[in-house]
Design a protein around this motif. Structure first.
Motif, short mmCIF file in Angstrom:
data_model
loop_
_atom_site.label_atom_id
_atom_site.label_comp_id
_atom_site.label_asym_id
_atom_site.label_seq_id
_atom_site.Cartn_x
_atom_site.Cartn_y
_atom_site.Cartn_z
N ILE A 50 -36.24 -105.55 -74.30
CA ILE A 50 -35.66 -105.92 -73.01
C ILE A 50 -35.04 -104.69 -72.34
N PRO A 51 -35.68 -104.11 -71.34
CA PRO A 51 -35.04 -102.99 -70.62
C PRO A 51 -33.75 -103.48 -69.96
N TYR A 52 -32.73 -102.62 -69.91
CA TYR A 52 -31.48 -103.03 -69.28
C TYR A 52 -31.69 -103.37 -67.81
N GLU A 53 -32.68 -102.75 -67.18
CA GLU A 53 -32.95 -103.05 -65.78
C GLU A 53 -33.46 -104.47 -65.57
N ALA A 54 -33.84 -105.15 -66.66
CA ALA A 54 -34.31 -106.54 -66.56
C ALA A 54 -33.16 -107.53 -66.62
N LEU A 55 -31.93 -107.05 -66.84
CA LEU A 55 -30.79 -107.94 -67.03
C LEU A 55 -29.92 -108.03 -65.78
N ARG A 56 -29.36 -109.21 -65.58
CA ARG A 56 -28.44 -109.45 -64.46
C ARG A 56 -26.99 -109.43 -64.92
N ASP A 57 -26.74 -109.95 -66.13
CA ASP A 57 -25.37 -110.06 -66.61
C ASP A 57 -25.39 -110.27 -68.12
N VAL A 58 -24.20 -110.32 -68.71
CA VAL A 58 -24.03 -110.63 -70.13
C VAL A 58 -22.87 -111.61 -70.24
N GLU A 59 -23.08 -112.69 -70.99
CA GLU A 59 -22.06 -113.73 -71.11
C GLU A 59 -21.61 -113.87 -72.56
N LEU A 60 -20.36 -114.20 -72.76
CA LEU A 60 -19.82 -114.49 -74.08
C LEU A 60 -19.10 -115.83 -74.01
N THR A 61 -19.56 -116.79 -74.79
CA THR A 61 -19.01 -118.15 -74.74
C THR A 61 -18.82 -118.68 -76.16
N ALA A 62 -18.10 -119.77 -76.25
CA ALA A 62 -17.94 -120.45 -77.54
C ALA A 62 -19.28 -121.07 -77.92
N GLY A 63 -19.59 -121.04 -79.23
CA GLY A 63 -20.85 -121.61 -79.68
C GLY A 63 -20.83 -123.12 -79.71
N GLU A 83 -28.98 -102.77 -59.03
CA GLU A 83 -30.01 -103.74 -58.65
C GLU A 83 -29.94 -105.01 -59.49
N ALA A 84 -29.01 -105.09 -60.43
CA ALA A 84 -28.96 -106.21 -61.37
C ALA A 84 -28.84 -107.57 -60.69
N SER A 85 -28.15 -107.62 -59.57
CA SER A 85 -27.94 -108.91 -58.89
C SER A 85 -29.14 -109.34 -58.06
N GLU A 86 -30.14 -108.47 -57.92
CA GLU A 86 -31.31 -108.78 -57.10
C GLU A 86 -32.46 -109.30 -57.96
N PRO A 87 -33.29 -110.19 -57.40
CA PRO A 87 -34.49 -110.62 -58.14
C PRO A 87 -35.39 -109.41 -58.43
N ALA A 88 -36.04 -109.42 -59.56
CA ALA A 88 -36.95 -108.33 -59.91
C ALA A 88 -38.23 -108.46 -59.08
N GLY A 89 -38.74 -107.33 -58.62
CA GLY A 89 -39.97 -107.36 -57.82
C GLY A 89 -41.22 -107.49 -58.65
N ALA A 90 -41.10 -107.31 -59.97
CA ALA A 90 -42.23 -107.42 -60.89
C ALA A 90 -41.68 -107.72 -62.27
N TYR A 91 -42.54 -108.18 -63.16
CA TYR A 91 -42.10 -108.45 -64.52
C TYR A 91 -41.70 -107.15 -65.21
N LEU A 92 -40.54 -107.15 -65.82
CA LEU A 92 -40.01 -105.97 -66.50
C LEU A 92 -40.03 -106.12 -68.01
N VAL A 93 -40.23 -107.35 -68.47
CA VAL A 93 -40.31 -107.64 -69.90
C VAL A 93 -41.76 -107.97 -70.23
N ALA A 94 -42.28 -107.37 -71.28
CA ALA A 94 -43.68 -107.60 -71.64
C ALA A 94 -43.91 -109.04 -72.09
N ALA A 95 -45.03 -109.59 -71.66
CA ALA A 95 -45.43 -110.94 -72.09
C ALA A 95 -46.09 -110.86 -73.46
N PRO A 96 -46.16 -111.97 -74.19
CA PRO A 96 -46.92 -111.98 -75.44
C PRO A 96 -48.34 -111.50 -75.19
N ALA A 97 -48.85 -110.69 -76.10
CA ALA A 97 -50.15 -110.06 -75.90
C ALA A 97 -51.30 -111.01 -76.20
N ALA A 98 -52.35 -110.95 -75.37
CA ALA A 98 -53.59 -111.66 -75.63
C ALA A 98 -54.37 -110.91 -76.71
#
Length: 317
Positions: free
Chosen positions: A50-63, A123-138
């Motif tokens: 997961i490239p950091y540029e693919a992330l918008r935020d990080v959350e920490l919550t109770a499980g 740019e984290a708060s903006e929608p990504a213009g393209a997929y930044l995380v690789a999809a499962p490979a065919a």
């Protein structure tokens, strides 16, 4: 100009329940455990980068369970084809962006949450213009209730099961779709009613289906649509069909559009071709016969029906 933030301790590893996060200078590597208690989707994914540029935020919550906390990386809209295909239908335990930790590690989790947030760009708060995380490979494939779906990276194929496919699909014949003919994929989880995978044409005839509607704008239900396969008990399982849908989505985004063909029905619609008898694959025939055998053994086919259909399939070789 301010230099981009990098993780304070590159290569640090944070191990949780079912998964481990390894922090790099510009990306997060998530590895999923293999074990009876690990959700099968996570096992199927194995590892995600997961490239950091693919992330918008990080959350920490109770499980959800007492004595745990959850560190969750929140991806940007449009950054990950897997979540785009899932469209909010994944169960919490199968979310690949969650790291569940013992409560005593909350302080450490807070530290890494702070470090990750600092690594995110403007740019984290903006929608990504393209997929930044690789999809499962065919290549990928899975069994639906009414047919087998296969994807080789450029082409999707649907081969119908005689015992499951509707007469409309059986008459239309096995289908072939180039990713350049498609606008996207509609995946409805097999864990809810009317689960299916439908291919969407570039002309926009099909809705995205996030509202749970299983019909095309033309009124064709998934079980009647040659551009869709339907799921059922034991068919189209999440860990098989969702990676498939994500892989097709990523290929569609990367593909050059091609002119739409005329549908096999003779009218306008999704570009598709019916496969003729000359394209029969012996392995596919064997798979169909095996499927018939399962139904026969379960008492769903008589001896006569099984023998007759087996002879038909063997004649196609």
């Amino acid at each position: 100009m301010q230099a981009p933030h990098t993780m304070a301790h590159m290569g640090d590893v944070l191990a949780g329940i079912h998964s481990t996060w390894e922090f790099g200078s510009d990306s997060l590597r998530i590895r999923f455990e293999r074990g009876l208690r690990t959700p099968k989707l996570l096992q199927a994914l194995g590892e995600r980068h997961i490239p950091y540029e693919a992330l918008r935020d990080v959350e920490l919550t109770a499980g959800g369970k007492r004595g745990t906390v959850v560190l969750r990386a929140v991806p940007r809209e449009g950054a990950d084809p897997l979540l785009e295909a899932a469209a909010g239908q994944l169960k919490e335990g199968s979310d690949p962006y969650r790291l569940v930790l013992p409560a005593e590690r909350e302080t450490l989790a807070e530290y890494y949450a702070t470090e990750l947030r600092a690594a995110l760009g403007p740019e984290a708060s903006e929608p990504a213009g393209a997929y930044l995380v690789a999809a499962p490979a065919a290549p990928l494939s899975f069994k639906a209730y009414d047919g087998k779906a296969a994807f080789d990276g450029t082409t999707v194929r649907f081969r119908w099961f005689w015992t499951g496919a509707s007469s409309a699909k059986w008459k239309a014949g096995d289908q072939v779709f180039s990713v350049g003919e498609l606008a996207g994929v509609e995946w409805r989880s097999p864990e809810v009613f009317d689960g299916h995978l439908r291919l969407l044409p570039r002309d926009g005839e099909c809705r995205a289906g996030r509202d749970g509607d299983s019909t095309r704008e033309s009124g064709i239900a998934a079980d009647q649509d040659p551009a869709a396969v339907v799921f059922g008990l034991g068919y189209g399982l999440v860990y098989e069909s969702l990676p498939f849908a994500a892989s097709v989505l990523a290929a569609v985004q990367a593909a050059e559009p091609v002119p739409a063909l005329e549908a096999v029905s003779g009218g306008p619609g999704i570009a598709r071709r019916a496969e003729g008898p000359t394209r029969r694959d012996p392995a596919d025939i064997a798979e169909r016969i095996r499927h018939l055998g399962e139904l026969h053994a379960a008492g769903l086919l008589t001896d006569e029906e099984f023998t007759a259909k087996k002879a038909e399939l063997l004649a196609e070789l």
